[in-house]
Enzyme design. Structure first.
Site, PDB file in Angstrom:
ATOM      1  N   HIS A  55       0.818  -1.203   0.000  1.00  0.00           N
ATOM      2  CA  HIS A  55       0.000   0.000   0.000  1.00  0.00           C
ATOM      3  C   HIS A  55       0.858   1.262   0.000  1.00  0.00           C
ATOM      4  CE1 HIS A  55      -3.640   2.383   0.761  1.00  0.00           C
ATOM      5  NE2 HIS A  55      -2.896   3.092   1.592  1.00  0.00           N
ATOM      6  N   GLU A 102      -8.151   8.302  -3.567  1.00  0.00           N
ATOM      7  CA  GLU A 102      -7.445   7.212  -2.892  1.00  0.00           C
ATOM      8  C   GLU A 102      -8.442   6.137  -2.482  1.00  0.00           C
ATOM      9  OE1 GLU A 102      -4.887   8.315   0.332  1.00  0.00           O
ATOM     10  OE2 GLU A 102      -3.200   8.492  -1.065  1.00  0.00           O
ATOM     11  N   HIS A 104      -9.793   3.191   0.391  1.00  0.00           N
ATOM     12  CA  HIS A 104      -9.850   2.700   1.767  1.00  0.00           C
ATOM     13  C   HIS A 104     -10.692   1.429   1.758  1.00  0.00           C
ATOM     14  CE1 HIS A 104      -9.098   4.240   6.054  1.00  0.00           C
ATOM     15  NE2 HIS A 104      -7.983   4.392   5.365  1.00  0.00           N
TER      16      HIS A 104
END
Length: 749
Positions: A55, A102, A104
């Site tokens: 990540h 991004e 999550h």
């Protein structure tokens, strides 16, 4: 347990260490020992493990992502590109806009509310760290099958988390997507984007320079939530057959973040920082190593001065914690008192935890004992780089040969009507108002377009009405059929969506969601999608300013569809000239722009009616996309177009349904010559849009299209309270609205 110091690590080279449990490979651990010339301390091992995770390090994707720089278009508006917290583009009038998307994903499956909430919090801090005021957020979401029981657990929690955090921050949620597919069952995709605005001179970068400058940690206290968090969780495949690393998901406090935002913006206004970094994935390990690596010196940190919520945390846990609402600033000594004074005013905890040094080492101490002594670049920017093997999957040919064009088509007008209703009421094509009504889309008073419009748009200057628009798109079904084309279709659709509102596309951010990079088939998908996106951006002139790669979206051997999500940012000189999607005025003429072919591979029709995925996705012509964009922008600016809606999922009938329901007016439609009603209504050919044109502007508009070589076919008129496909069927708007709006509430009841 005694403290593992640098001195102790040197003296005990053979001490056993949990490198495997922390996600490191044997050769990676060996490389760390080679870099240091000894075994790492426990604190050093913690830092390397999170920073070298998939990540944080992009170790499997770096070799492919470099294309975004190698193929970058010239003469663009980009001011800051890949490598910083977020990209920045020039939008004119002295303004700069920063934006990023991004993921999550993994935390949101484990703990939907907090996973999604802290996804919003993290992306907002990325934007803040660039020196900008965050002004809007977007949320591209993908869930498992709409009728699966676990979707009822994950989706409401995710939506509540996004709405709860974003609403508390006072940020409008202006766009995004909600997509259902069984492939996302164990791996929902929770992508989050943010837009921020600043003047050119206010841009800030993440670097620590100037020996003697102080390192100040400010914001929330550091706790045990999220230790290893997204950095570890997003770097391994979920697999029910063996234990898996599932650390605590971060816990967010939006009110603390709101204070942090206002505090930071005041600090920026007084020009008190020389460098700044938010604390997101990998926490202090990331902030300290990246700031030191990007700067011109070293850094010394006294870790025991870090304010804690839990006094029992070990140094390793403090370094790995991904507690939210924290920032790290580099401040010249003469500005420290004023910096701390502003933090106290906003009730934000601020602590000097170290300083920039002359050397080239990151040194961390715990109660006077040295526990870290590393070259910061080896932690932050010089991690492993894998050129993983990739190969076209054996099943790809058979999948593409299974042509959706051979599926049974409706034989009667009644069947055609029934399939239209089935399509517009299907979970992916149905209204998402159940979701979007939970978001505040108009807070701050500058939102001029929001969901379900083609793109969200906000005004950024109240005097000149300068505005920016953003759209996010990605079709995993297209990318499964052909990753190269699928990525370009995602880019084209987001580009088209922005242009449909009258804004000029400038640049992109991306969120590349794929399965395990250890699977050569998945790596082939990733390589092809990345190549397609880089080639497409070069042709469209829209540089990649930054983004995110999310791998290991896989349960056991089952990977998600390759899902490259593309966010396109555009600029519009005057938001009063924006083009909405609603057919708001009866009597206006409807034109279909672009060419329609019998293209059904990966289409909504093939999924809804036949539960089929096969064939080839629609062809991409980026030159045509660019021309279409120019027509849509010019038509908007010059008052020739009153409404526009791009054609994508569901084709013409989906666009007609959405625009008619949005405006409360029906339409009488004639199938164009050379097309049958089925192909006309359901084809998903790219490079197309429907526009409504005032009768007074018809000649001027068609002359413009003709002069530029864009096919423009008159297909009907805005009229009545139904959609009539002449010679086939009529559908009252009331019946359409009920079908379109009832699905999602019924599924989640």
């Amino acid at each position: 347990m005694s403290l593992d110091t640098v001195k102790n690590a040197t003296e005990t080279p053979d001490a056993s260490q949990p490198w495997k449990e922390l996600g490191l490979k044997e050769d990676e651990y060996a490389r760390i020992r080679e870099i240091l010339g000894r075994r790492p301390t426990g604190a050093e091992l913690a830092m390397y493990s999170v920073m070298w995770s998939e990540h944080c390090s992009y170790k499997s994707s770096k070799v492919h992502l470099k294309q975004f720089g190698e193929k970058a278009p010239e003469n663009t508006a980009m001011l800051v590109g890949i490598g910083e917290n977020a990209g920045v583009v020039d939008v004119g009038q002295g303004y700069a806009v920063t934006f990023k998307v991004e993921s999550h994903n993994h935390p949101s499956y484990i703990e939907p509310y907090q996973g999604a909430a802290t996804g919003i919090g993290g992306i907002v801090r990325d934007i803040l760290a660039m020196g900008a005021r965050p002004v809007a957020v977007v949320d591209p979401l993908r869930f498992g099958a709409a009728d699966h029981p676990d979707t009822k657990r994950v989706l409401p929690g995710v939506v509540a988390g996004i709405g709860g955090y974003g609403n508390c921050l006072g940020l409008p949620n202006i766009g995004g997507e909600v997509v259902f597919d069984a492939c996302y069952q164990g791996n929902p995709l929770v992508n989050a984007g943010c837009i921020g605005v600043m003047k050119h001179e206010d841009i800030h970068l993440a670097k620590a320079s100037g020996p003697g400058n102080k390192v100040i940690l400010y914001g929330a206290r550091t706790g045990g939530d999220g230790i290893g968090g997204v950095s570890v969780l997003a770097s391994e495949t979920f697999d029910d057959s063996k234990p898996t690393k599932r650390p605590a998901v971060q816990v967010g406090d939006p009110f603390q973040e709101k204070l942090l935002i206002e505090c930071t913006l005041e600090i920026f206004k007084e020009k008190l920082v020389a460098g700044i970094q938010d604390l997101g994935g990998a926490g202090l390990s990331c902030a300290t190593s990246e700031l030191a690596s990007a700067g011109s010196g070293g850094m010394r940190v006294e870790l025991d001065t870090v304010p804690l919520r839990d006094a029992t945390l070990s140094p390793e846990e403090i370094l790995m914690s991904e507690s939210q609402e924290r920032m790290c600033a580099i401040v010249e000594p003469q500005h420290v008192d004023r910096f701390l004074e502003i933090c106290e005013k906003w009730d934000v905890i601020a602590t000097v935890i170290g300083e920039v040094t002359e050397g080239e080492r990151l040194e961390i101490f715990w109660h006077g004992e040295q526990i870290v002594d590393v070259p910061p670049g080896t932690v932050a920017h010089e991690g492993p780089v894998y050129n993983r093997p990739y190969a076209r999957p054996e099943w790809q040919d058979a999948l593409q040969a299974d042509d959706a064009g051979k599926l049974p088509r409706p034989q009667t007008s009644e069947e055609l009507r029934a399939q239209v209703l089935a399509l517009v009421s299907s979970p992916n094509q149905a209204s998402k108002s159940w979701v979007t009504d939970q978001y505040d889309r108009f807070v701050q008073g500058n939102t001029v377009l929001s969901q379900p419009e083609d793109a969200g748009m906000v005004r950024i200057d109240e005097d000149t009405n300068l505005g920016v628009a953003m759209a996010t798109d990605g079709n995993g079904r297209f990318a499964k059929l052909d990753p190269y084309t699928g990525a370009q279709l995602a880019l084209a659709e987001a580009y088209r969506n922005v242009a449909a509102t009258g804004a000029k596309p400038l640049a992109i951010s991306d969120c590349l969601n794929f399965g395990s990079p250890e699977d050569p088939g998945v790596m082939w998908q990733f390589a092809e999608a990345t190549r397609g996106l880089a080639d497409g951006c070069l042709e469209l002139g829209t540089p990649v300013t930054g983004g995110n790669v999310s791998l290991y979206n896989q349960t056991g051997d089952i990977a998600i569809h390759p899902t490259p999500v593309v966010a396109v940012l555009g600029v519009i000189d005057d938001v009063n000239r924006r083009t909405p999607m609603a057919f708001a005025e009866a009597g206006q003429l409807l034109y279909l722009l672009g060419d329609t072919a019998a293209e059904f591979g990966g289409s909504a029709w093939s999924q809804v009616v036949h539960d089929h995925l096969g064939g080839m996705p629609p062809k991409v012509d980026l030159g045509r996309e660019k021309l279409l964009g120019e027509i849509l922008i010019s038509g908007s600016r010059d008052g020739m177009i009153d409404a526009a809606h791009d054609l994508s999922d569901g084709g013409v009938i989906q666009a007609l349904t959405e625009s008619c329901l949005r405006g409360g007016n029906g339409a009488r439609i004639v199938v164009p010559e050379g097309l049958d009603a089925f192909t006309f209504l359901f084809s998903e050919s790219a490079g197309r849009a429907i526009v409504s044109v005032p009768r007074s502007e018809e000649l001027r508009f068609t002359d413009m299209c003709g002069a530029r070589g864009l096919p423009a076919t008159r297909i009907g008129v805005v009229d009545g309270e139904e959609i009539e496909i002449q010679g086939e069927f009529t559908l009252p708007l009331a019946e359409l609205r009920e079908a379109h709006e009832a699905t999602i509430p019924a599924l989640l009841a």
